[in-house]
Design a protein around this motif. Sequence first.
Motif, PDB file in Angstrom:
ATOM      1  N   GLU A   1      67.321  41.130  15.196  1.00 51.02           N
ATOM      2  CA  GLU A   1      68.067  41.097  16.455  1.00 51.02           C
ATOM      3  C   GLU A   1      67.126  41.107  17.658  1.00 51.02           C
ATOM      4  OE1 GLU A   1      71.336  40.698  17.054  1.00 51.02           O
ATOM      5  OE2 GLU A   1      71.579  40.391  14.903  1.00 51.02           O
ATOM      6  N   LEU A   2      66.057  41.915  17.595  1.00 49.17           N
ATOM      7  CA  LEU A   2      65.085  41.943  18.690  1.00 49.17           C
ATOM      8  C   LEU A   2      64.423  40.575  18.871  1.00 49.17           C
ATOM      9  CD1 LEU A   2      63.155  45.326  18.423  1.00 49.17           C
ATOM     10  CD2 LEU A   2      64.634  44.551  20.260  1.00 49.17           C
ATOM     11  N   ILE A   3      64.047  39.952  17.779  1.00 51.94           N
ATOM     12  CA  ILE A   3      63.416  38.632  17.844  1.00 51.94           C
ATOM     13  C   ILE A   3      64.379  37.622  18.451  1.00 51.94           C
ATOM     14  CG2 ILE A   3      62.560  36.710  16.430  1.00 51.94           C
ATOM     15  CD1 ILE A   3      61.382  38.866  14.547  1.00 51.94           C
ATOM     16  N   ARG A   4      65.642  37.665  18.041  1.00 52.88           N
ATOM     17  CA  ARG A   4      66.652  36.745  18.571  1.00 52.88           C
ATOM     18  C   ARG A   4      66.828  36.952  20.080  1.00 52.88           C
ATOM     19  NH1 ARG A   4      71.002  37.914  15.417  1.00 52.88           N
ATOM     20  NH2 ARG A   4      70.179  36.519  13.848  1.00 52.88           N
ATOM     21  N   GLU A   5      66.924  38.219  20.523  1.00 47.83           N
ATOM     22  CA  GLU A   5      67.086  38.498  21.944  1.00 47.83           C
ATOM     23  C   GLU A   5      65.875  38.029  22.746  1.00 47.83           C
ATOM     24  OE1 GLU A   5      67.949  42.591  22.735  1.00 47.83           O
ATOM     25  OE2 GLU A   5      69.843  42.540  21.631  1.00 47.83           O
ATOM     26  N   ARG A   6      64.680  38.294  22.247  1.00 42.58           N
ATOM     27  CA  ARG A   6      63.470  37.875  22.964  1.00 42.58           C
ATOM     28  C   ARG A   6      63.365  36.360  23.040  1.00 42.58           C
ATOM     29  NH1 ARG A   6      59.659  42.159  19.905  1.00 42.58           N
ATOM     30  NH2 ARG A   6      60.177  43.980  21.154  1.00 42.58           N
ATOM     31  N   THR A   7      63.726  35.694  21.961  1.00 35.97           N
ATOM     32  CA  THR A   7      63.679  34.235  21.955  1.00 35.97           C
ATOM     33  C   THR A   7      64.652  33.664  22.968  1.00 35.97           C
ATOM     34  OG1 THR A   7      63.048  34.233  19.623  1.00 35.97           O
ATOM     35  CG2 THR A   7      63.940  32.179  20.516  1.00 35.97           C
ATOM     36  N   ASN A   8      65.875  34.170  22.987  1.00 37.76           N
ATOM     37  CA  ASN A   8      66.872  33.681  23.941  1.00 37.76           C
ATOM     38  C   ASN A   8      66.456  33.970  25.377  1.00 37.76           C
ATOM     39  OD1 ASN A   8      68.565  32.573  22.028  1.00 37.76           O
ATOM     40  ND2 ASN A   8      69.731  34.455  21.757  1.00 37.76           N
TER      41      ASN A   8
ATOM     42  N   SER B   1      64.475  31.883  30.515  1.00 31.29           N
ATOM     43  CA  SER B   1      63.445  31.934  31.553  1.00 31.29           C
ATOM     44  C   SER B   1      62.767  30.566  31.701  1.00 31.29           C
ATOM     45  CB  SER B   1      62.415  33.007  31.199  1.00 31.29           C
ATOM     46  OG  SER B   1      61.363  33.000  32.110  1.00 31.29           O
ATOM     47  N   ALA B   2      62.491  29.908  30.595  1.00 33.88           N
ATOM     48  CA  ALA B   2      61.858  28.590  30.640  1.00 33.88           C
ATOM     49  C   ALA B   2      62.796  27.573  31.292  1.00 33.88           C
ATOM     50  CB  ALA B   2      61.470  28.139  29.236  1.00 33.88           C
ATOM     51  N   ARG B   3      64.087  27.620  30.945  1.00 37.90           N
ATOM     52  CA  ARG B   3      65.057  26.718  31.574  1.00 37.90           C
ATOM     53  C   ARG B   3      65.126  26.958  33.074  1.00 37.90           C
ATOM     54  NH1 ARG B   3      68.979  28.469  27.848  1.00 37.90           N
ATOM     55  NH2 ARG B   3      68.430  27.512  25.882  1.00 37.90           N
ATOM     56  N   ALA B   4      65.074  28.219  33.480  1.00 41.70           N
ATOM     57  CA  ALA B   4      65.137  28.546  34.901  1.00 41.70           C
ATOM     58  C   ALA B   4      63.911  28.015  35.644  1.00 41.70           C
ATOM     59  CB  ALA B   4      65.244  30.062  35.088  1.00 41.70           C
ATOM     60  N   ARG B   5      62.778  27.948  34.958  1.00 38.82           N
ATOM     61  CA  ARG B   5      61.568  27.410  35.569  1.00 38.82           C
ATOM     62  C   ARG B   5      61.533  25.890  35.510  1.00 38.82           C
ATOM     63  NH1 ARG B   5      59.169  31.246  32.193  1.00 38.82           N
ATOM     64  NH2 ARG B   5      58.226  29.555  31.004  1.00 38.82           N
TER      65      ARG B   5
ATOM     66  N   LYS C   1      57.282  12.500  31.871  1.00 39.25           N
ATOM     67  CA  LYS C   1      58.315  12.996  32.769  1.00 39.25           C
ATOM     68  C   LYS C   1      57.793  14.262  33.429  1.00 39.25           C
ATOM     69  CE  LYS C   1      61.310  10.008  31.078  1.00 39.25           C
ATOM     70  NZ  LYS C   1      60.496   8.956  30.604  1.00 39.25           N
ATOM     71  N   SER C   2      57.909  14.360  34.729  1.00 37.69           N
ATOM     72  CA  SER C   2      57.431  15.559  35.411  1.00 37.69           C
ATOM     73  C   SER C   2      58.524  16.613  35.416  1.00 37.69           C
ATOM     74  CB  SER C   2      57.023  15.224  36.844  1.00 37.69           C
ATOM     75  OG  SER C   2      58.130  14.739  37.560  1.00 37.69           O
ATOM     76  N   ASN C   3      58.121  17.855  35.398  1.00 38.58           N
ATOM     77  CA  ASN C   3      59.051  18.987  35.424  1.00 38.58           C
ATOM     78  C   ASN C   3      59.193  19.496  36.851  1.00 38.58           C
ATOM     79  OD1 ASN C   3      59.656  19.068  32.710  1.00 38.58           O
ATOM     80  ND2 ASN C   3      57.853  20.276  32.228  1.00 38.58           N
ATOM     81  N   ILE C   4      59.733  18.658  37.725  1.00 41.93           N
ATOM     82  CA  ILE C   4      59.900  19.055  39.116  1.00 41.93           C
ATOM     83  C   ILE C   4      61.188  19.844  39.244  1.00 41.93           C
ATOM     84  CG2 ILE C   4      60.242  18.216  41.462  1.00 41.93           C
ATOM     85  CD1 ILE C   4      58.630  15.737  40.631  1.00 41.93           C
ATOM     86  N   CYS C   5      61.105  21.039  39.839  1.00 38.08           N
ATOM     87  CA  CYS C   5      62.272  21.894  40.006  1.00 38.08           C
ATOM     88  C   CYS C   5      62.938  21.566  41.325  1.00 38.08           C
ATOM     89  CB  CYS C   5      61.868  23.376  40.010  1.00 38.08           C
ATOM     90  SG  CYS C   5      61.094  23.879  38.489  1.00 38.08           S
TER      91      CYS C   5
ATOM     92  N   ILE D   1      67.844  29.809  40.596  1.00 37.80           N
ATOM     93  CA  ILE D   1      68.125  30.396  39.283  1.00 37.80           C
ATOM     94  C   ILE D   1      66.895  31.154  38.793  1.00 37.80           C
ATOM     95  CG2 ILE D   1      68.533  29.859  36.849  1.00 37.80           C
ATOM     96  CD1 ILE D   1      70.305  27.571  37.776  1.00 37.80           C
ATOM     97  N   ARG D   2      65.708  30.579  38.975  1.00 38.20           N
ATOM     98  CA  ARG D   2      64.482  31.228  38.524  1.00 38.20           C
ATOM     99  C   ARG D   2      64.306  32.579  39.209  1.00 38.20           C
ATOM    100  NH1 ARG D   2      59.369  28.735  40.546  1.00 38.20           N
ATOM    101  NH2 ARG D   2      60.646  26.906  40.329  1.00 38.20           N
ATOM    102  N   ILE D   3      64.565  32.637  40.496  1.00 38.07           N
ATOM    103  CA  ILE D   3      64.437  33.896  41.233  1.00 38.07           C
ATOM    104  C   ILE D   3      65.437  34.917  40.715  1.00 38.07           C
ATOM    105  CG2 ILE D   3      64.740  34.968  43.510  1.00 38.07           C
ATOM    106  CD1 ILE D   3      63.626  32.317  44.677  1.00 38.07           C
ATOM    107  N   ALA D   4      66.686  34.474  40.483  1.00 37.36           N
ATOM    108  CA  ALA D   4      67.718  35.391  39.984  1.00 37.36           C
ATOM    109  C   ALA D   4      67.359  35.927  38.601  1.00 37.36           C
ATOM    110  CB  ALA D   4      69.069  34.685  39.952  1.00 37.36           C
ATOM    111  N   VAL D   5      66.883  35.066  37.707  1.00 40.30           N
ATOM    112  CA  VAL D   5      66.524  35.489  36.358  1.00 40.30           C
ATOM    113  C   VAL D   5      65.344  36.451  36.405  1.00 40.30           C
ATOM    114  CG1 VAL D   5      65.567  34.682  34.170  1.00 40.30           C
ATOM    115  CG2 VAL D   5      67.465  33.464  35.214  1.00 40.30           C
TER     116      VAL D   5
END
Length: 178
Positions: free
Chosen positions: A70-77, A82-86, A153-157, A164-168
Amino acid sequence: MVEQFREGNELYVWRLDQLGRSLKNIIDFVLSLSDKGIIIRGLVDGIDTSTINGRLFLNLMASFAEYERELIRERTNAGLQSARARGRLRGSTRGYTKETISKLLFLRNVYKDVTKRSEEIYKPFGLTRATFYRYSKILDHHTNEEIKKWGLKSNICNEYSVKIRIAVNMKYFLLLHL
């Protein structure tokens, strides 16, 4: 081997971790044998499923294994969110570099020349044989216009993803400092 055991038989193992690849696998295997009435004794571990203390220790190990999953699952999610927010995407970057695209386009003119051996073609480009043949397959199946579109493809936010990144980040900051 397991099919030959009968109720009341005993299975002696040097250490319990020799019964499977992961803790979950070991626990499932031991519990299935215990349900059939087979006693398991670990020579080094001191585990004995015929006693209440041995079964307690086994159940504690199973609980810790579930907790760890469960800890591994929570950390992965949390990491994925966090990566999506960035603005990051999962997996490797899509596309080819400009240098690779230019090599592909130049190779199109050269690699079908039957007077040259393949080594005479790929060595001046600094390619390996495997890369040359991989590029050859690409050139056989795609046009120059398609290849030109394969740039990285560039990862331009945009402004929304920055918010979203700030909120997360604030959420995780608050969770860590409670």
